[in-house]
Write a protein that holds these residues in place. Structure first.
Motif, PDB file in Angstrom:
ATOM      1  N   SER A  32       0.651 -12.674   5.243  1.00  0.00           N
ATOM      2  CA  SER A  32       0.042 -12.438   3.939  1.00  0.00           C
ATOM      3  C   SER A  32       0.282 -11.004   3.484  1.00  0.00           C
ATOM      4  O   SER A  32       0.250 -10.693   2.293  1.00  0.00           O
ATOM      5  CB  SER A  32      -1.463 -12.718   3.992  1.00  0.00           C
ATOM      6  N   GLU A  33       0.556 -10.122   4.474  1.00  0.00           N
ATOM      7  CA  GLU A  33       0.777  -8.714   4.157  1.00  0.00           C
ATOM      8  C   GLU A  33       1.653  -8.087   5.232  1.00  0.00           C
ATOM      9  O   GLU A  33       1.507  -8.373   6.420  1.00  0.00           O
ATOM     10  CB  GLU A  33      -0.578  -7.995   4.113  1.00  0.00           C
ATOM     11  N   ARG A  35       3.137  -4.398   6.863  1.00  0.00           N
ATOM     12  CA  ARG A  35       2.698  -3.001   6.973  1.00  0.00           C
ATOM     13  C   ARG A  35       3.896  -2.059   6.937  1.00  0.00           C
ATOM     14  O   ARG A  35       4.766  -2.124   7.806  1.00  0.00           O
ATOM     15  CB  ARG A  35       1.931  -2.814   8.276  1.00  0.00           C
ATOM     16  N   ARG A  58       8.043  -7.154  -3.912  1.00  0.00           N
ATOM     17  CA  ARG A  58       6.980  -8.064  -4.375  1.00  0.00           C
ATOM     18  C   ARG A  58       7.388  -8.767  -5.675  1.00  0.00           C
ATOM     19  O   ARG A  58       7.218  -9.976  -5.828  1.00  0.00           O
ATOM     20  CB  ARG A  58       5.679  -7.281  -4.587  1.00  0.00           C
ATOM     21  N   ASN A  66       4.491  -9.379   0.398  1.00  0.00           N
ATOM     22  CA  ASN A  66       3.593  -8.327  -0.073  1.00  0.00           C
ATOM     23  C   ASN A  66       3.525  -7.227   0.974  1.00  0.00           C
ATOM     24  O   ASN A  66       3.294  -7.497   2.152  1.00  0.00           O
ATOM     25  CB  ASN A  66       2.194  -8.893  -0.324  1.00  0.00           C
ATOM     26  N   LYS A  68       1.960  -3.465   2.173  1.00  0.00           N
ATOM     27  CA  LYS A  68       0.922  -2.443   2.047  1.00  0.00           C
ATOM     28  C   LYS A  68       1.423  -1.146   2.681  1.00  0.00           C
ATOM     29  O   LYS A  68       1.975  -1.164   3.786  1.00  0.00           O
ATOM     30  CB  LYS A  68      -0.376  -2.885   2.723  1.00  0.00           C
TER      31      LYS A  68
END
Length: 345
Positions: A32-33, A35, A58, A66, A68
């Motif tokens: 989901s994300e 790093r 994205r 996605n 971060k």
């Protein structure tokens, strides 16, 4: 009979599909994300490059990937030299990292820290965008991390709180903050300074308290960090090394993406890197170096060494260059030297 054959075939097909689907889904299972590790945040050209890359990925994957941002190398508690190993191990999914910070794990990256190898931006471009850059990418790949594009932190200039530096003798006894690289320690020791290794997070408080006298970083980093406010009133443009950045992805993460998304992520890295390099050089490649005038406007004394002055520093660190050349790889350094010579014709 035909009905029985049809049903048998249909059942077999359904069974095959039932077994195949979990496997296919496992191969393309996305987090989901993801790093992304950065040393510096988005106020700096370095962090901005990571942000641009994340935004492009994205947008171009319609949100499938996605990312971060984790500035301050927070995923490894601020220890910049542990970042590369953490990417390889999967603690970090992606990064825009420094050749300096990763040089303990990838010796070839010390090429860029050789003192006074790169006389100008044309020399840097000739190396990273040419055969030398490709060879280094192969080495990074063999070390377990996938490189996608070259960015740039910039030429590292020296500042201090004590005096203008115009010759090697001016560095004698000055306590200079450096990153955790043995080659940096050798270079500053050869110049008579007292190199002190510490993370960037610790460096600014150390300058503010006068625990260290100076530091070396690109002007864009100096400006964004407002180092004039922690006593760094003297800046010398000596261009002793350029610090390229590398846009990378963990190999297992890369393998989990579809070929189409892999292509998107790579092209996004190339596009973001190009934009990031332009940001890092802004104000330094235009006539009159506007960024230098901005520095002087902040009350900073700026010394811009000429070629003859720079050569004195290069001569003072020649023994370091000679010592490290075989450790980095004589053939690789020769290749870089040839590319640089070609860029000056």
């Amino acid at each position: 009979m035909q009905l029985r054959t049809f049903l048998t075939t249909a059942v077999a097909a359904a069974a095959t599909l039932a077994f195949a689907l979990p496997s296919a889904m496992a191969e393309t299972k996305y987090k989901s994300e993801y790093r992304m590790s950065l040393v510096l945040g988005t106020a700096f050209p370095w962090g901005k490059g990571g942000e641009i890359w994340a935004d492009k990925v994205r947008e171009r994957t319609q949100g499938r990937i996605n990312i971060k941002l984790y500035p301050g190398t927070s995923l490894v508690q601020g220890d910049q030299t542990r970042e590369f190993s953490a990417i390889r191990q999967g603690v970090i999914d992606m990064a825009v990292g420094s050749t300096i910070n990763w040089s303990p794990q990838v010796k070839a990256l010390n090429l860029f820290s050789l003192p006074f190898l790169f006389p100008d931006y044309a020399a840097v471009d000739a190396v990273v965008q040419g055969d030398t850059g490709k060879e280094i990418f192969k080495t990074i790949d063999k070390a377990g991390v996938l490189p996608l594009a070259w960015g740039e932190n910039g030429y590292r200039e020296i500042s201090n709180s004590k005096k203008a530096i115009t010759k090697p003798e001016d560095l004698k006894g000055l306590k200079i903050r450096v990153v955790g690289s043995p080659l940096f320690l050798d270079t500053f020791t050869a110049l008579g300074a007292n190199p002190t290794q510490m993370s960037w997070a610790d460096a600014q408080p150390a300058m503010a308290s006068s625990a260290v006298d100076g530091q070396e970083n690109p002007i864009a980093v100096y400006m964004a960090a407002k180092l004039q406010s922690v006593g760094q009133k003297h800046m010398t443009l000596w261009g002793y090394m350029n610090d390229p950045l590398v846009f990378v992805v963990n190999k297992d993460v890369w393998a989990s993406w579809t070929p189409a998304d892999q292509a998107i992520v790579k092209q996004a890295a190339l596009d973001a890197a190009k934009e990031q390099i332009a940001i890092a050089r802004k104000g330094l490649v235009e006539p009159g170096k506007p960024l230098v005038k901005d520095l002087e406007g902040l009350g900073v004394t700026v010394v811009d060494l000429n070629a003859a002055q720079r050569k004195v520093f290069a001569d003072a660190t020649k023994s370091v260059y000679t010592k490290w050349k075989p450790q980095i790889g004589t053939n690789l350094v020769d290749m870089a030297e040839k590319a640089i010579a070609g860029s000056r014709k």
